[in-house]
Design a protein around this motif. Sequence first.
Motif, PDB file in Angstrom:
ATOM      1  N   MET A 199     -18.039 -17.562   6.405  1.00 18.82           N
ATOM      2  CA  MET A 199     -16.878 -18.263   5.866  1.00 18.82           C
ATOM      3  C   MET A 199     -15.809 -17.231   5.497  1.00 18.82           C
ATOM      4  O   MET A 199     -14.627 -17.386   5.830  1.00 18.82           O
ATOM      5  N   VAL A 200     -16.221 -16.175   4.823  1.00 16.28           N
ATOM      6  CA  VAL A 200     -15.294 -15.105   4.438  1.00 16.28           C
ATOM      7  C   VAL A 200     -14.655 -14.486   5.688  1.00 16.28           C
ATOM      8  O   VAL A 200     -13.443 -14.279   5.753  1.00 16.28           O
ATOM      9  N   ALA A 201     -15.481 -14.247   6.713  1.00 16.57           N
ATOM     10  CA  ALA A 201     -14.972 -13.675   7.964  1.00 16.57           C
ATOM     11  C   ALA A 201     -13.930 -14.595   8.606  1.00 16.57           C
ATOM     12  O   ALA A 201     -12.898 -14.138   9.107  1.00 16.57           O
ATOM     13  N   GLU A 202     -14.208 -15.896   8.565  1.00 15.17           N
ATOM     14  CA  GLU A 202     -13.274 -16.848   9.186  1.00 15.17           C
ATOM     15  C   GLU A 202     -11.966 -16.958   8.419  1.00 15.17           C
ATOM     16  O   GLU A 202     -10.906 -17.124   9.019  1.00 15.17           O
ATOM     17  N   ILE A 203     -12.052 -16.900   7.092  1.00 19.58           N
ATOM     18  CA  ILE A 203     -10.814 -16.947   6.301  1.00 19.58           C
ATOM     19  C   ILE A 203      -9.970 -15.718   6.650  1.00 19.58           C
ATOM     20  O   ILE A 203      -8.776 -15.827   6.937  1.00 19.58           O
ATOM     21  N   ALA A 204     -10.619 -14.542   6.672  1.00 20.73           N
ATOM     22  CA  ALA A 204      -9.910 -13.312   7.027  1.00 20.73           C
ATOM     23  C   ALA A 204      -9.327 -13.419   8.429  1.00 20.73           C
ATOM     24  O   ALA A 204      -8.144 -13.123   8.661  1.00 20.73           O
ATOM     25  N   GLY A 205     -10.147 -13.886   9.372  1.00 27.41           N
ATOM     26  CA  GLY A 205      -9.703 -14.029  10.754  1.00 27.41           C
ATOM     27  C   GLY A 205      -8.554 -15.008  10.890  1.00 27.41           C
ATOM     28  O   GLY A 205      -7.592 -14.779  11.630  1.00 27.41           O
ATOM     29  N   GLY A 206      -8.656 -16.110  10.160  1.00 26.69           N
ATOM     30  CA  GLY A 206      -7.615 -17.138  10.216  1.00 26.69           C
ATOM     31  C   GLY A 206      -6.292 -16.596   9.696  1.00 26.69           C
ATOM     32  O   GLY A 206      -5.227 -16.834  10.287  1.00 26.69           O
ATOM     33  N   LEU A 207      -6.354 -15.847   8.585  1.00 26.73           N
ATOM     34  CA  LEU A 207      -5.137 -15.276   8.005  1.00 26.73           C
ATOM     35  C   LEU A 207      -4.563 -14.190   8.906  1.00 26.73           C
ATOM     36  O   LEU A 207      -3.347 -14.115   9.120  1.00 26.73           O
ATOM     37  N   LEU A 208      -5.440 -13.347   9.473  1.00 28.19           N
ATOM     38  CA  LEU A 208      -4.980 -12.267  10.352  1.00 28.19           C
ATOM     39  C   LEU A 208      -4.358 -12.796  11.638  1.00 28.19           C
ATOM     40  O   LEU A 208      -3.320 -12.325  12.078  1.00 28.19           O
ATOM     41  N   SER A 209      -5.018 -13.789  12.239  1.00 24.17           N
ATOM     42  CA  SER A 209      -4.539 -14.276  13.535  1.00 24.17           C
ATOM     43  C   SER A 209      -3.516 -15.400  13.399  1.00 24.17           C
ATOM     44  O   SER A 209      -2.819 -15.735  14.344  1.00 24.17           O
ATOM     45  N   GLY A 210      -3.434 -15.987  12.194  1.00 28.25           N
ATOM     46  CA  GLY A 210      -2.510 -17.105  11.996  1.00 28.25           C
ATOM     47  C   GLY A 210      -3.052 -18.405  12.572  1.00 28.25           C
ATOM     48  O   GLY A 210      -2.306 -19.342  12.816  1.00 28.25           O
ATOM     49  N   SER A 211      -4.383 -18.463  12.799  1.00 26.38           N
ATOM     50  CA  SER A 211      -4.960 -19.658  13.423  1.00 26.38           C
ATOM     51  C   SER A 211      -5.412 -20.695  12.392  1.00 26.38           C
ATOM     52  O   SER A 211      -6.226 -20.401  11.521  1.00 26.38           O
ATOM     53  N   LEU A 212      -4.905 -21.894  12.532  1.00 29.44           N
ATOM     54  CA  LEU A 212      -5.291 -22.981  11.625  1.00 29.44           C
ATOM     55  C   LEU A 212      -6.689 -23.501  11.975  1.00 29.44           C
ATOM     56  O   LEU A 212      -7.438 -23.911  11.099  1.00 29.44           O
ATOM     57  N   ALA A 213      -7.021 -23.449  13.264  1.00 28.60           N
ATOM     58  CA  ALA A 213      -8.352 -23.921  13.672  1.00 28.60           C
ATOM     59  C   ALA A 213      -9.427 -23.075  12.993  1.00 28.60           C
ATOM     60  O   ALA A 213     -10.455 -23.596  12.551  1.00 28.60           O
ATOM     61  N   LEU A 214      -9.185 -21.776  12.894  1.00 30.20           N
ATOM     62  CA  LEU A 214     -10.145 -20.913  12.196  1.00 30.20           C
ATOM     63  C   LEU A 214     -10.184 -21.245  10.715  1.00 30.20           C
ATOM     64  O   LEU A 214     -11.247 -21.286  10.107  1.00 30.20           O
ATOM     65  N   LEU A 215      -9.009 -21.486  10.147  1.00 29.74           N
ATOM     66  CA  LEU A 215      -8.975 -21.838   8.719  1.00 29.74           C
ATOM     67  C   LEU A 215      -9.646 -23.197   8.478  1.00 29.74           C
ATOM     68  O   LEU A 215     -10.326 -23.393   7.474  1.00 29.74           O
ATOM     69  N   ALA A 216      -9.432 -24.122   9.420  1.00 30.38           N
ATOM     70  CA  ALA A 216     -10.074 -25.435   9.300  1.00 30.38           C
ATOM     71  C   ALA A 216     -11.581 -25.248   9.324  1.00 30.38           C
ATOM     72  O   ALA A 216     -12.323 -25.840   8.543  1.00 30.38           O
ATOM     73  N   ASP A 217     -12.011 -24.395  10.231  1.00 27.02           N
ATOM     74  CA  ASP A 217     -13.434 -24.142  10.353  1.00 27.02           C
ATOM     75  C   ASP A 217     -13.959 -23.434   9.100  1.00 27.02           C
ATOM     76  O   ASP A 217     -15.073 -23.683   8.657  1.00 27.02           O
ATOM     77  N   ALA A 218     -13.125 -22.557   8.538  1.00 21.94           N
ATOM     78  CA  ALA A 218     -13.529 -21.864   7.307  1.00 21.94           C
ATOM     79  C   ALA A 218     -13.617 -22.868   6.157  1.00 21.94           C
ATOM     80  O   ALA A 218     -14.526 -22.816   5.325  1.00 21.94           O
ATOM     81  N   GLY A 219     -12.665 -23.814   6.132  1.00 21.88           N
ATOM     82  CA  GLY A 219     -12.690 -24.864   5.105  1.00 21.88           C
ATOM     83  C   GLY A 219     -13.965 -25.672   5.237  1.00 21.88           C
ATOM     84  O   GLY A 219     -14.636 -26.023   4.261  1.00 21.88           O
ATOM     85  N   HIS A 220     -14.298 -25.926   6.497  1.00 26.75           N
ATOM     86  CA  HIS A 220     -15.510 -26.649   6.822  1.00 26.75           C
ATOM     87  C   HIS A 220     -16.725 -25.841   6.369  1.00 26.75           C
ATOM     88  O   HIS A 220     -17.673 -26.362   5.812  1.00 26.75           O
ATOM     89  N   MET A 221     -16.675 -24.533   6.624  1.00 29.55           N
ATOM     90  CA  MET A 221     -17.787 -23.676   6.222  1.00 29.55           C
ATOM     91  C   MET A 221     -17.890 -23.552   4.701  1.00 29.55           C
ATOM     92  O   MET A 221     -18.980 -23.348   4.167  1.00 29.55           O
ATOM     93  N   LEU A 222     -16.750 -23.679   4.023  1.00 31.43           N
ATOM     94  CA  LEU A 222     -16.773 -23.635   2.565  1.00 31.43           C
ATOM     95  C   LEU A 222     -17.584 -24.812   2.038  1.00 31.43           C
ATOM     96  O   LEU A 222     -18.445 -24.666   1.175  1.00 31.43           O
ATOM     97  N   THR A 223     -17.317 -26.000   2.601  1.00 35.21           N
ATOM     98  CA  THR A 223     -18.077 -27.173   2.154  1.00 35.21           C
ATOM     99  C   THR A 223     -19.533 -27.005   2.539  1.00 35.21           C
ATOM    100  O   THR A 223     -20.429 -27.464   1.851  1.00 35.21           O
TER     101      THR A 223
END
Length: 307
Positions: free
Chosen positions: A26-50
């Motif tokens: 989840m931490v990796a995806e949040i970092a990846g989402g912020l670095l790449s600007g990808s919402l799909a990664l952030l969505a997935d990170a949000g999903h992983m948070l839950t």
Amino acid sequence: MAHTHTEDKGNQNRLLAAFIVTAVFMVAEIAGGLLSGSLALLADAGHMLTDTAALLMALLAVHFARRKPSTRHTFGMLRLTTLAAFVNAIALLVITVLIVWEAVRRFMHPEPIAGGVMLVIGVAGLFANLFSFWLLHHGSEEKNLNVRAAALHVLGDLLGSVGAVAAALVIMYTGWTPIDPLLSILVSLLVVRSAWALLKESLHELLEGAPSRLDVEKLTKMLKRGIPEVRNVHHIHLWQVGEKPVMTLHVQVIPPHDHDALLHRIHEYLHEHYQIAHATVQMEYQHCEEADCMLSAESAGHAHHHH
């Protein structure tokens, strides 16, 4: 008892392993989402948070379910697992709303996305999810609402990661960025589906609903057919605590030679045919005349004949 204890232990270890894997990614995806600007990664990170929350709650639930009943909590802490599933489902729905909101905003104002970073994180996340899902799927998840909830989450994640990888490839080869918010909405729909099912199931249990696999009317008929001395069954209350069905009922019987033996047969029947280990049976010899007795379809039928 020993069997369920080792099973619990196994469940706990699997949940713990899945929890660690999911939290790290989840931490990796949040970092990846912020670095790449990808919402799909952030969505997935949000999903992983839950997911991480789901796994944590499932872990706590397994822990509390082991606590011995006390005079204040005569069922022990078993309901905690249900409450955890309920809170979890609501959290999922809230996060989904946030992601969809952001996706709509992105459609209006597209933002640049680094496809390469997105791809690497997406692929890594995919493997993490496969591992977690494998771990949980080997648990006794069919019986345990929480392990099942956690496995459901991870399955949704798995699809989310596949989506992120696909979106990354599309962005790298065509530069079409709207695929990203589009996919984040798809991931969200998957989440909503599992969250809704979980919400319904846990709420039903919290509201003392009868376990869905047990049909009270059919049970009444079968009990009368299975034990000839039983003439009428009424005042049935059936609910579930943790994974265990609990029942109270009044049974009108033909006065038996051996009261205890008949009572024992009724208990055996409920246990054997319906897996109800905990039933409180009140035996009566007179026909029940109270208005409440009309709750059972059978006695309603009798009342009809009397008129």
